[in-house]
Design a protein around this motif. Structure first.
Motif, PDB file in Angstrom:
ATOM      1  N   LEU A  98       0.786  -1.282  -0.001  1.00 38.12           N
ATOM      2  CA  LEU A  98      -0.208   0.360   0.123  1.00 38.12           C
ATOM      3  C   LEU A  98       0.930   1.096   0.095  1.00 38.12           C
ATOM      4  CD1 LEU A  98      -2.800   1.299  -0.084  1.00 38.12           C
ATOM      5  CD2 LEU A  98      -2.277   0.601   2.805  1.00 38.12           C
ATOM      6  N   VAL A  99       2.277   0.851   0.615  1.00 38.36           N
ATOM      7  CA  VAL A  99       2.805   2.597   1.027  1.00 38.36           C
ATOM      8  C   VAL A  99       3.297   2.793  -0.405  1.00 38.36           C
ATOM      9  CG1 VAL A  99       5.078   3.070   1.605  1.00 38.36           C
ATOM     10  CG2 VAL A  99       3.855   2.022   2.837  1.00 38.36           C
ATOM     11  N   THR A 100       3.706   2.260  -1.777  1.00 39.77           N
ATOM     12  CA  THR A 100       4.339   2.159  -3.227  1.00 39.77           C
ATOM     13  C   THR A 100       3.615   2.167  -3.193  1.00 39.77           C
ATOM     14  OG1 THR A 100       4.185  -0.552  -3.326  1.00 39.77           O
ATOM     15  CG2 THR A 100       6.122   0.007  -2.863  1.00 39.77           C
ATOM     16  N   GLY A 101       1.650   2.260  -2.906  1.00 38.83           N
ATOM     17  CA  GLY A 101       0.892   2.631  -4.081  1.00 38.83           C
ATOM     18  C   GLY A 101      -0.239   1.558  -4.711  1.00 38.83           C
ATOM     19  N   ASP A 102       0.202   0.187  -4.918  1.00 36.45           N
ATOM     20  CA  ASP A 102       0.205  -0.915  -4.954  1.00 36.45           C
ATOM     21  C   ASP A 102      -1.598  -1.644  -4.105  1.00 36.45           C
ATOM     22  OD1 ASP A 102      -0.482  -3.374  -5.792  1.00 36.45           O
ATOM     23  OD2 ASP A 102       0.549  -4.501  -5.983  1.00 36.45           O
ATOM     24  N   LEU A 103      -2.269  -0.677  -4.343  1.00 36.86           N
ATOM     25  CA  LEU A 103      -3.701  -1.305  -3.762  1.00 36.86           C
ATOM     26  C   LEU A 103      -4.227  -2.460  -4.300  1.00 36.86           C
ATOM     27  CD1 LEU A 103      -5.715   2.009  -4.941  1.00 36.86           C
ATOM     28  CD2 LEU A 103      -5.138   1.317  -2.812  1.00 36.86           C
ATOM     29  N   THR A 104      -4.819  -3.137  -5.249  1.00 39.69           N
ATOM     30  CA  THR A 104      -4.020  -4.856  -5.585  1.00 39.69           C
ATOM     31  C   THR A 104      -3.813  -5.387  -4.942  1.00 39.69           C
ATOM     32  OG1 THR A 104      -4.666  -4.132  -8.290  1.00 39.69           O
ATOM     33  CG2 THR A 104      -4.157  -6.223  -7.868  1.00 39.69           C
ATOM     34  N   ALA A 105      -3.161  -5.549  -4.639  1.00 41.55           N
ATOM     35  CA  ALA A 105      -1.736  -6.238  -3.559  1.00 41.55           C
ATOM     36  C   ALA A 105      -2.074  -5.799  -1.867  1.00 41.55           C
ATOM     37  CB  ALA A 105      -0.602  -5.688  -3.726  1.00 41.55           C
ATOM     38  N   ALA A 106      -2.710  -4.958  -1.852  1.00 44.43           N
ATOM     39  CA  ALA A 106      -3.441  -4.598  -0.788  1.00 44.43           C
ATOM     40  C   ALA A 106      -4.225  -5.133  -0.354  1.00 44.43           C
ATOM     41  CB  ALA A 106      -2.783  -3.349  -0.080  1.00 44.43           C
TER      42      ALA A 106
END
Length: 274
Positions: free
Chosen positions: A248-256
């Motif tokens: 999520l910190v890197t902006g990856d909403l899918t993985a989060a």
């Protein structure tokens, strides 16, 4: 279910061929998921429960009342026998330990674990006689209404003394402990020595010996009757959360945001209410 009947039901799981795997839940939903998976009994984990409250394990930071309420919830939601991981019995004296056992019986628990720990980091393991007296008091209070697990934490507390561990477990069995437990013996030979020395009293193992994670079949072959996981399932879930947070910190909403659906959670919660 009356205490004596619950005792017999829970002990039968320990004495049958193969014994049981008894995973440790940390909240209502995890308890329901373990019941849904088909486990026949579940346990609390003092370490996992303390962590959910932002506290440390084994330092008397969680109260008896808090742990009793926590354990009761598991039984109410699942209808399964619940074993309480009750640290040193929540008391300074043998009489205090007996009172904790009585409270656990009144709360409908099927089992209770009593350690020889002290909560004192300078002297984490109680003297032998004190530990045995506390176990005797627990057993006398239990009166075959709740399964008493006698536990020594020598190995966890960096006291790698197999002879003293066996001495303590044997003494716990002699005063009536129903199940015996020494988390993380160094290897399979040490585990086998413990099982042999205290036979026929059932032995619990926390996951495996310290040097290698074995299979359930391998542990059963060694004579283990109960396998618990302590905080391992909780840390597994927290590991997934940590990875999701990093994504999520890197902006990856899918993985989060992968995981079970909230509809699935609602379904499990509805079953608990019923």
């Amino acid at each position: 279910m009356p205490g004596s009947e619950l005792y017999e039901t829970f002990m039968t799981l320990h004495t049958r061929d193969g014994g049981l795997v008894m995973p440790n839940a940390w909240d209502g939903l995890s308890a329901l998921m373990l019941a849904e998976a088909g486990f026949e009994a579940i346990a609390t984990s003092s370490a996992a429960f303390a962590a959910t409250l932002g506290r440390s394990d084994g330092r008397h930071e969680v109260t008896l009342g808090e742990h009793l309420e926590h354990a009761r919830l598991f039984g109410q939601l699942t209808g399964l026998p619940v074993n309480g991981d009750f640290e040193d019995g929540y008391g300074d004296t043998p009489e205090d330990v007996a009172a904790s056992v009585e409270a656990a019986v009144a709360s409908g628990l099927a089992g209770i674990g009593i350690e020889d720990t002290s909560g004192n980091p300078d002297q984490p393991i109680r003297d032998f006689d004190d530990a045995v007296n506390r176990m005797r008091s627990a057993v006398n209070a239990a009166r075959r209404r709740i399964v008493v697990t006698g536990r020594t934490d020598n190995f966890i507390q960096q006291r790698p003394d197999l002879d003293d561990t066996i001495r303590r477990l044997t003494a716990f069995a002699e005063v009536g402990a129903d199940v015996l437990y020494a988390p993380y013996p160094p290897d399979l030979d040490a585990l086998t020595a413990i099982v042999t020395a205290v036979a026929p009293t059932p032995v619990n193992v926390l996951i495996s010996p310290a040097d290698k994670v074995l299979t359930v079949a391998e542990l059963r072959k060694a004579g283990v009757k109960r396998i618990s996981l302590g905080p391992a399932l909780y840390t597994h879930a927290m590991g997934a959360l940590e990875q999701a947070a990093k994504a999520l910190v890197t902006g990856d909403l899918t993985a989060a945001t992968t995981g079970i659906s909230f509809e699935r959670i609602s379904e499990l919660l509805a079953r608990g209410k019923n």
